[in-house]
Design a protein around this motif. Structure first.
Motif, PDB file in Angstrom:
ATOM      1  N   PHE A  96       0.792  -1.159  -0.166  1.00 61.00           N
ATOM      2  CA  PHE A  96      -0.116   0.124   0.069  1.00 61.00           C
ATOM      3  C   PHE A  96       0.871   1.104   0.125  1.00 61.00           C
ATOM      4  O   PHE A  96       0.386   2.318  -0.073  1.00 61.00           O
ATOM      5  CB  PHE A  96      -0.951   0.050   1.202  1.00 61.00           C
ATOM      6  CG  PHE A  96      -1.823  -1.287   1.227  1.00 61.00           C
ATOM      7  CD1 PHE A  96      -2.625  -1.397   0.229  1.00 61.00           C
ATOM      8  CD2 PHE A  96      -1.908  -1.801   2.484  1.00 61.00           C
ATOM      9  CE1 PHE A  96      -3.353  -2.575   0.339  1.00 61.00           C
ATOM     10  CE2 PHE A  96      -2.691  -3.097   2.540  1.00 61.00           C
ATOM     11  CZ  PHE A  96      -3.660  -3.377   1.405  1.00 61.00           C
TER      12      PHE A  96
ATOM     13  N   TYR B  38      -7.601  -7.802  -2.325  1.00 61.00           N
ATOM     14  CA  TYR B  38      -8.599  -7.070  -3.303  1.00 61.00           C
ATOM     15  C   TYR B  38      -9.722  -7.994  -3.757  1.00 61.00           C
ATOM     16  O   TYR B  38     -10.500  -7.864  -4.466  1.00 61.00           O
ATOM     17  CB  TYR B  38      -7.907  -6.279  -4.345  1.00 61.00           C
ATOM     18  CG  TYR B  38      -7.078  -7.193  -5.166  1.00 61.00           C
ATOM     19  CD1 TYR B  38      -7.497  -8.094  -6.244  1.00 61.00           C
ATOM     20  CD2 TYR B  38      -5.633  -6.944  -5.060  1.00 61.00           C
ATOM     21  CE1 TYR B  38      -6.687  -8.648  -6.965  1.00 61.00           C
ATOM     22  CE2 TYR B  38      -4.707  -7.836  -5.980  1.00 61.00           C
ATOM     23  CZ  TYR B  38      -5.293  -8.581  -6.752  1.00 61.00           C
ATOM     24  OH  TYR B  38      -4.224  -9.193  -7.422  1.00 61.00           O
TER      25      TYR B  38
ATOM     26  N   LYS C 103       0.065   5.113  -2.293  1.00 61.05           N
ATOM     27  CA  LYS C 103       0.648   4.217  -2.983  1.00 61.05           C
ATOM     28  C   LYS C 103       1.820   4.652  -3.835  1.00 61.05           C
ATOM     29  O   LYS C 103       2.838   3.877  -3.788  1.00 61.05           O
ATOM     30  CB  LYS C 103      -0.330   3.251  -3.757  1.00 61.05           C
ATOM     31  CG  LYS C 103       0.309   2.113  -4.151  1.00 61.05           C
ATOM     32  CD  LYS C 103      -0.841   1.373  -4.763  1.00 61.05           C
ATOM     33  CE  LYS C 103      -0.266  -0.117  -5.101  1.00 61.05           C
ATOM     34  NZ  LYS C 103      -1.347  -1.176  -5.599  1.00 61.05           N
TER      35      LYS C 103
ATOM     36  N   SER D 285      -9.354  -5.526  -8.982  1.00 60.19           N
ATOM     37  CA  SER D 285      -9.934  -5.378  -7.627  1.00 60.19           C
ATOM     38  C   SER D 285     -11.445  -4.923  -7.922  1.00 60.19           C
ATOM     39  O   SER D 285     -12.221  -5.070  -6.717  1.00 60.19           O
ATOM     40  CB  SER D 285      -9.424  -3.976  -6.825  1.00 60.19           C
ATOM     41  OG  SER D 285      -9.714  -2.890  -7.753  1.00 60.19           O
TER      42      SER D 285
ATOM     43  N   GLN E 174      -8.034   2.079  -3.419  1.00 63.93           N
ATOM     44  CA  GLN E 174      -7.402   2.071  -2.188  1.00 63.93           C
ATOM     45  C   GLN E 174      -7.603   3.582  -1.600  1.00 63.93           C
ATOM     46  O   GLN E 174      -7.379   3.920  -0.378  1.00 63.93           O
ATOM     47  CB  GLN E 174      -5.723   2.167  -2.188  1.00 63.93           C
ATOM     48  CG  GLN E 174      -4.984   2.271  -1.104  1.00 63.93           C
ATOM     49  CD  GLN E 174      -3.593   1.834  -1.485  1.00 63.93           C
ATOM     50  OE1 GLN E 174      -3.073   1.134  -2.075  1.00 63.93           O
ATOM     51  NE2 GLN E 174      -2.681   2.719  -0.678  1.00 63.93           N
TER      52      GLN E 174
END
Length: 464
Positions: free
Chosen positions: A73, A97, A137, A169, A247
């Motif tokens: 991440f 994910y 990220k 994802s 994210q």
């Protein structure tokens, strides 16, 4: 020499085999689906993406464990293969994910472990570092300061996040194209008095990839944000965020936003988000500190940007801040003049940044003409002759003088031993007192902070 091996089927993961070896303890083996040795004890692949299909099939056929790897991440300054990741995820259960099945992260959050005060303080410190330094990220968008937006104004702004088509994802988050359409409509109808801001993916804007919201957004009176931007610039100016599985949704929680999820990302289902889908497996209420601790401090593994050896989150974040800031400082192209071939790799490493890598030429005329044409600076080695400095100045071009740094190397430059530190001076050079230098100006004019003085004291102690 390790007797056990872990099979890798793709060149992309093979290039990251040092991480695989350090995290699994098995020696990586570049395998073919039809050929596998008896001492291979597991198969590694890149998450649950389509490129991992052969690896997953091989593991199932051979009844071997499949180990999924993914970028972490807090990955790097720039995205893609141009830069090695500083964080890697290894998951022997699933992958974060893909909500269609459990993952090691989900198991952590479903487990009975409770954070003690030390753990809570550690997670809060990690969040504070991300927020204060605007880390994400990827970090190639400049972290410009954001004006303080009153809370009432934040509540009047709603951010809707687009994603690229085919992103793993999305299907892994139990979503599809219709989820984006439903999300867009919900954002508009549920917030009738708010400014709706649609963040398009930069690769969609450039035409490299397709997204889901561009056409919809252009048909309605909403604000479209298309240019690359540091996520915190957006998140600190909105009160509510709609996402499918990005994210950015978790970073929105860190920024104090209300988050609505139309898919099932790793941070959904724990009582922190407004979930339009549910996963019965996620049956615990978790705090933001719980999810931060599990996702960033236990699920991700961090590596030194220079040695590739394991480090903790805080060391990796410190390195990433340094590298990110250096990348953005190099915002002007550089033309290197009179820099010998064997010195160029070190200079290139230090002067590469947002403006790209430096060019090297042998002629001062060429250096000046190229610099004028591209708005570049000229960089040259050592004490620059007054005639050179005068010619560059007369052309209206900035000049940087390069020299070896104060902790140079083991071995001599005369023996072509590369420098491990360099000095870049835009005013003069430190060993020539006939004119000012950047070092002289720093010492004359800077008020050093207590934190910087403490760091200097630590460095002095290490040198002595």
């Amino acid at each position: 020499r390790m007797s056990s091996q872990i099979a890798i089927l793709t060149w992309g993961l093979w290039r990251k085999r040092s991480y695989v070896e350090q995290l699994t303890g098995h020696r990586p083996f570049l395998a073919k689906p039809s050929v596998i040795a008896s001492h291979v004890v597991a198969v590694a692949g890149w998450g649950h993406k389509h490129t991992a299909a052969k690896a997953i099939a091989m593991a199932e056929a051979r009844k071997l464990p499949y180990v999924a790897f993914e970028d972490g991440f807090l990955r790097s300054v720039r995205p893609g293969p141009q830069e090695a990741p500083q964080s890697i995820i290894m998951d022997k259960v699933g992958i974060y994910y893909d909500a269609r099945e459990p993952s090691a992260l989900e198991d952590m959050l479903n487990g009975d472990q409770q954070l003690d005060q030390v753990g809570r303080d550690r997670a809060k410190k990690a969040i504070d570092i991300l927020r204060a330094n605007r880390l994400s990220k990827y970090n190639d968008a400049a972290p410009f300061p954001v004006e303080n937006v009153p809370a009432r104004n934040r509540k009047q702004r709603v951010l809707v996040i687009d994603q690229t088509r085919g992103d793993a994802s999305i299907t892994g988050g139990l979503a599809d194209a219709s989820s984006f359409a439903a999300m867009f409509e919900a954002a508009r109808t549920e917030n009738p008095d708010a400014e709706i801001i649609v963040k398009l993916h930069p690769e969609v804007v450039s035409g490299k990839k397709a997204g889901y919201l561009a056409d919809l957004a252009r048909q309605h009176p909403v604000t479209i944000l298309a240019e690359p931007a540091n996520p915190w610039q957006m998140l600190e100016q909105v009160g509510k965020v709609y996402t499918v599985s990005s994210q950015l949704g978790f970073e929105a929680l860190l920024a104090g936003c209300q988050v609505v999820c139309f898919g099932v990302p790793f941070y959904a289902g724990w009582g922190l988000t407004d979930d339009r889908q549910t996963v019965p497996r996620r049956n615990r209420k978790r705090s933001l500190l719980d999810v931060m601790d599990a996702a960033y401090l236990r699920y991700c593994h961090y590596f030194c940007a220079w040695t590739g050896k394991p480090v903790d989150f805080f060391t990796a974040a410190d390195q990433l801040i340094f590298r990110r800031d250096h990348f953005h400082r190099q915002s002007v192209p550089v033309i290197g003049y009179g820099i010998t071939l064997w010195k160029r790799p070190a200079v290139r490493a230090m002067l590469s940044g947002k403006a790209g890598a430096p060019q090297f030429v042998l002629s001062l005329d060429t250096a000046i003409s190229r610099a004028k044409a591209s708005g570049a600076a000229v960089a040259t080695w050592g004490r620059t002759a007054p005639r050179i400095r005068a010619r560059v100045a007369a052309a209206g071009v900035a000049l940087t003088t390069i020299e070896d740094g104060f902790l140079r190397s083991v071995g001599l430059g005369a023996n072509f031993v590369p420098a491990r530190s360099l000095v870049f001076d835009r005013t003069g050079i430190y060993f020539d007192p006939s004119s000012p230098s950047d070092l002289e100006i720093l010492l004359q004019e800077t008020d050093f902070s207590p934190a910087l003085l403490a760091r200097a004291a630590d460095l002095r102690k290490r040198i002595v």
